[in-house]
Design a protein around this motif. Structure first.
Motif, PDB file in Angstrom:
ATOM      1  N   ASP A  47       1.877   4.207   8.949  1.00 54.43           N
ATOM      2  CA  ASP A  47       1.316   2.860   8.823  1.00 54.43           C
ATOM      3  C   ASP A  47       2.250   1.964   8.007  1.00 54.43           C
ATOM      4  O   ASP A  47       2.508   0.807   8.361  1.00 54.43           O
ATOM      5  CB  ASP A  47      -0.065   2.907   8.170  1.00 54.43           C
ATOM      6  N   SER A  48       2.737   2.496   6.891  1.00 55.33           N
ATOM      7  CA  SER A  48       3.680   1.743   6.072  1.00 55.33           C
ATOM      8  C   SER A  48       5.010   1.557   6.798  1.00 55.33           C
ATOM      9  O   SER A  48       5.596   0.466   6.766  1.00 55.33           O
ATOM     10  CB  SER A  48       3.904   2.456   4.736  1.00 55.33           C
TER      11      SER A  48
ATOM     12  N   ALA B 219       0.810  -1.220   0.000  1.00 55.05           N
ATOM     13  CA  ALA B 219       0.000   0.000   0.000  1.00 55.05           C
ATOM     14  C   ALA B 219       0.844   1.272   0.000  1.00 55.05           C
ATOM     15  O   ALA B 219       0.358   2.334   0.379  1.00 55.05           O
ATOM     16  CB  ALA B 219      -0.973   0.009   1.185  1.00 55.05           C
ATOM     17  N   ASP B 220       2.094   1.158  -0.430  1.00 55.85           N
ATOM     18  CA  ASP B 220       2.963   2.333  -0.537  1.00 55.85           C
ATOM     19  C   ASP B 220       3.939   2.118  -1.681  1.00 55.85           C
ATOM     20  O   ASP B 220       5.152   2.197  -1.510  1.00 55.85           O
ATOM     21  CB  ASP B 220       3.709   2.571   0.776  1.00 55.85           C
TER      22      ASP B 220
ATOM     23  N   SER C 258      -2.003   3.828  -1.395  1.00 59.75           N
ATOM     24  CA  SER C 258      -3.156   4.203  -0.591  1.00 59.75           C
ATOM     25  C   SER C 258      -2.845   4.424   0.885  1.00 59.75           C
ATOM     26  O   SER C 258      -3.660   5.021   1.596  1.00 59.75           O
ATOM     27  CB  SER C 258      -4.249   3.129  -0.711  1.00 59.75           C
ATOM     28  N   ASN C 259      -1.689   3.972   1.384  1.00 56.36           N
ATOM     29  CA  ASN C 259      -1.450   4.077   2.827  1.00 56.36           C
ATOM     30  C   ASN C 259       0.025   4.318   3.142  1.00 56.36           C
ATOM     31  O   ASN C 259       0.678   3.499   3.786  1.00 56.36           O
ATOM     32  CB  ASN C 259      -1.932   2.809   3.531  1.00 56.36           C
TER      33      ASN C 259
ATOM     34  N   ARG D 284      -4.914   9.894  13.673  1.00 54.92           N
ATOM     35  CA  ARG D 284      -4.325   8.656  13.149  1.00 54.92           C
ATOM     36  C   ARG D 284      -3.030   8.250  13.832  1.00 54.92           C
ATOM     37  O   ARG D 284      -2.696   7.059  13.870  1.00 54.92           O
ATOM     38  CB  ARG D 284      -4.056   8.802  11.640  1.00 54.92           C
TER      39      ARG D 284
END
Length: 343
Positions: A119-120, A107-108, A114-115, A217
């Motif tokens: 988080d990544s 996701a990176d 997208s994320n 977040r």
């Protein structure tokens, strides 16, 4: 004595450039929960013109691997990154006998961005470890490698990964605290490429929205750390690092090299790479500083045709001599890995 050894390995890296006729390219398919791993390696097969995305290379696609120096270097790409923008450092390493593996971070990456961000960053070090496992299971490469001493190279968000694997500790709350204190001066580090400050009346809304999202977040203060004892030398290029506890980087777990760019406008050096150097010297090494280089200086070859904010952040600043600087930086990086990974 260390300086003399480093010079010797630099000469060896230069000399070895003509040993292998071509660079092979293969992909290890994605395992459950992970992306594929792109592998560059020495091959005796003839290279052919090859197109990947917007890039053209001469590669031996699926060429038969040949024995090199027995060592693996894993490359961690930046946010939204792809293997292809690290092909030149891969070629320098392959010419010196290394096999180079590039995991696709979940996701990176260039297929799915997208994320990105904390988080990544939490997932990436373990993804590097699983990439080592994947190469070690592959029957094409396993017989050619000794995985007791692996190198790791990361750029930008990949540099964050590198610092984590060097023993650095960080937390999402550390990222939040940095952005609370330095949102305007380090805006792109905090928000990425979603928007930018323009000096206009909407800036107050942009700043409010950025802090609102960051507060909701990234308030977890639990320190993130990951150790892989197989990794024995690390290079961090223009690393994202403002959220690290700098005391954790004062004595890196393994030899750590830094590459910096003083015209980096995405990760402002005084908040990122300069702070790392201040914390870890003399127990780390400044491999290269690029006084006129920007954040995209280590993307080699650089992505063509960038426009808008991403172009402003990644295109070379005026006066940067890419053709003169990058080959030397790649040679020094290769020499660093040779000095610390080879018998």
């Amino acid at each position: 004595m260390r300086r003399h050894l480093y010079f010797l390995y630099l000469l060896l890296a230069l000399w070895s450039g003509g040993v292998h006729a071509s660079m092979g390219l293969a992909e290890i398919p994605a395992a459950p929960g992970d992306g594929p791993v792109t592998v560059f390696y020495p091959s005796a097969d003839t290279a052919q013109p090859t197109r990947r995305g917007r890039f053209n290379f001469d590669l031996a696609v699926q060429g038969a691997p040949v024995r090199g120096n027995g060592r693996l270097v894993v490359v961690s790409h930046g946010s939204g990154g792809a293997p292809w923008v690290h092909a030149d450092i891969a070629r320098s390493l392959v010419d010196a006998g290394f096999i180079v593996a590039m995991p696709e971070h979940k996701a990176d990456n260039y297929k799915d961005d997208s994320n990105p961000g904390p988080d990544s960053w939490s997932m990436r070090p373990a993804e590097v470890s699983r990439a080592i496992d994947a190469v070690g299971r592959d029957p094409r490469f396993a017989p050619l490698l000794h995985l007791d001493k692996v190198g790791m190279y990361g750029m930008s968000a990949g540099g964050h990964t590198a610092l984590s694997l060097a023993g650095g500790q960080w937390s999402p709350a550390g990222f939040m605290q940095h952005c609370e204190a330095n949102l305007v001066d380090d805006f792109q580090s905090c928000v990425g490429l979603i928007t930018r400050l323009t000096g206009g009346p909407l800036d107050s809304i942009r700043k409010w929205a950025a802090l609102f999202v960051i507060h909701h977040r990234f308030d977890d203060a639990a320190p993130r750390e990951h150790t892989d004892l197989r990794i024995a030398a690390i290079v961090a290029g223009v690393p994202s690092s403002a959220d690290f506890d700098m005391a954790s980087l004062a004595n890196p777990r393994v030899p750590l090299g830094l590459i910096t760019a003083q015209h980096d406008r995405w990760l402002i050096p005084r908040f990122h790479s300069d702070r790392v150097l201040a914390a870890c010297l003399p127990r780390c090494e400044l491999i290269a500083d690029m006084p006129t280089g920007g954040h995209g200086a280590l993307l080699s070859p650089p992505p063509p045709g960038l426009t808008g904010l991403v172009g402003d952040m990644l295109d070379d600043p005026p006066g940067f001599d890419r053709a003169g600087v990058l080959p030397e930086v790649n040679r020094k990086t290769t020499a660093f890995f040779s000095a610390h990974l080879l018998p």
